[in-house]
Design a protein around this motif. Structure first.
Motif, mmCIF file in Angstrom:
data_model
loop_
_atom_site.group_PDB
_atom_site.id
_atom_site.type_symbol
_atom_site.label_atom_id
_atom_site.label_comp_id
_atom_site.label_asym_id
_atom_site.label_seq_id
_atom_site.Cartn_x
_atom_site.Cartn_y
_atom_site.Cartn_z
ATOM 1 N N ALA A 52 -36.779 -28.408 31.692
ATOM 2 C CA ALA A 52 -37.841 -28.415 32.694
ATOM 3 C C ALA A 52 -37.539 -27.440 33.830
ATOM 4 O O ALA A 52 -38.437 -26.960 34.488
ATOM 5 N N SER A 53 -36.272 -27.134 34.046
ATOM 6 C CA SER A 53 -35.912 -26.253 35.150
ATOM 7 C C SER A 53 -36.200 -24.784 34.851
ATOM 8 O O SER A 53 -36.136 -23.954 35.737
ATOM 9 N N GLU A 54 -36.502 -24.466 33.610
ATOM 10 C CA GLU A 54 -36.803 -23.084 33.245
ATOM 11 C C GLU A 54 -38.270 -22.779 33.523
ATOM 12 O O GLU A 54 -39.148 -23.189 32.775
ATOM 13 N N ARG A 55 -38.526 -22.077 34.603
ATOM 14 C CA ARG A 55 -39.904 -21.718 34.953
ATOM 15 C C ARG A 55 -40.413 -20.720 33.925
ATOM 16 O O ARG A 55 -39.750 -19.728 33.633
ATOM 17 N N PRO A 56 -41.592 -20.974 33.354
ATOM 18 C CA PRO A 56 -42.127 -20.049 32.345
ATOM 19 C C PRO A 56 -42.420 -18.677 32.941
ATOM 20 O O PRO A 56 -42.682 -18.545 34.144
ATOM 21 N N ALA A 57 -42.393 -17.669 32.100
ATOM 22 C CA ALA A 57 -42.788 -16.329 32.522
ATOM 23 C C ALA A 57 -44.279 -16.337 32.828
ATOM 24 O O ALA A 57 -45.040 -17.145 32.284
ATOM 25 N N GLN A 58 -44.700 -15.462 33.693
ATOM 26 C CA GLN A 58 -46.121 -15.389 34.060
ATOM 27 C C GLN A 58 -46.992 -15.198 32.811
ATOM 28 O O GLN A 58 -48.105 -15.704 32.744
ATOM 29 N N SER A 59 -46.474 -14.504 31.817
ATOM 30 C CA SER A 59 -47.242 -14.228 30.599
ATOM 31 C C SER A 59 -47.172 -15.354 29.568
ATOM 32 O O SER A 59 -47.791 -15.266 28.516
ATOM 33 N N TRP A 65 -46.913 -23.732 30.657
ATOM 34 C CA TRP A 65 -47.103 -24.027 32.075
ATOM 35 C C TRP A 65 -47.442 -25.500 32.285
ATOM 36 O O TRP A 65 -46.950 -26.138 33.211
ATOM 37 N N VAL A 66 -48.285 -26.045 31.412
ATOM 38 C CA VAL A 66 -48.637 -27.469 31.504
ATOM 39 C C VAL A 66 -47.378 -28.322 31.349
ATOM 40 O O VAL A 66 -47.124 -29.233 32.138
ATOM 41 N N ALA A 67 -46.560 -28.006 30.355
ATOM 42 C CA ALA A 67 -45.325 -28.762 30.126
ATOM 43 C C ALA A 67 -44.390 -28.654 31.331
ATOM 44 O O ALA A 67 -43.790 -29.649 31.756
ATOM 45 N N TYR A 68 -44.255 -27.462 31.880
ATOM 46 C CA TYR A 68 -43.365 -27.254 33.026
ATOM 47 C C TYR A 68 -43.842 -28.040 34.247
ATOM 48 O O TYR A 68 -43.071 -28.740 34.893
ATOM 49 N N VAL A 69 -45.132 -27.930 34.545
ATOM 50 C CA VAL A 69 -45.672 -28.603 35.730
ATOM 51 C C VAL A 69 -45.606 -30.121 35.576
ATOM 52 O O VAL A 69 -45.261 -30.824 36.524
#
Length: 93
Positions: A52-59, A65-69
């Motif tokens: 979860a700590s790995e912020r997705p790349a903008q692309s 992004w949903v999983a990360y947030v």
């Protein structure tokens, strides 16, 4: 495993759900939850979720992004899915 009620937060016996998802080990519990409508998925080493700590790349795809947030905020998966990728990225800043 996924709860029948999307986004469920709470406990069923000793199993703790967060955002409608919980992890259990193979055993008697699997049959119990299957009979009650829970969706069980096996996770192998190559299917393990990203940290979860790995912020997705903008692309990255919106799903990442949903999983990360949902892993780093109090938003449910359904709430995050209703946001745009730009809104998700802004929320993650």
């Amino acid at each position: 495993m996924h709860a029948p009620a999307e986004g469920y937060e709470g406990e069923v016996g000793a199993v703790v759900f967060r955002h409608g998802v919980a992890e259990i080990e193979a055993g008697r519990e699997v049959a119990y939850f299957r009979r009650r409508g829970y969706r069980i998925e096996e996770i192998g080493a190559e299917q393990a979720p990203k940290e979860a700590s790995e912020r997705p790349a903008q692309s990255a795809p919106k799903a990442e992004w949903v999983a990360y947030v949902t892993a780093t905020t109090d938003l449910s998966e359904a709430e995050a899915a209703n946001m745009t990728k730009t809104e998700l990225a802004e929320l993650a800043e």
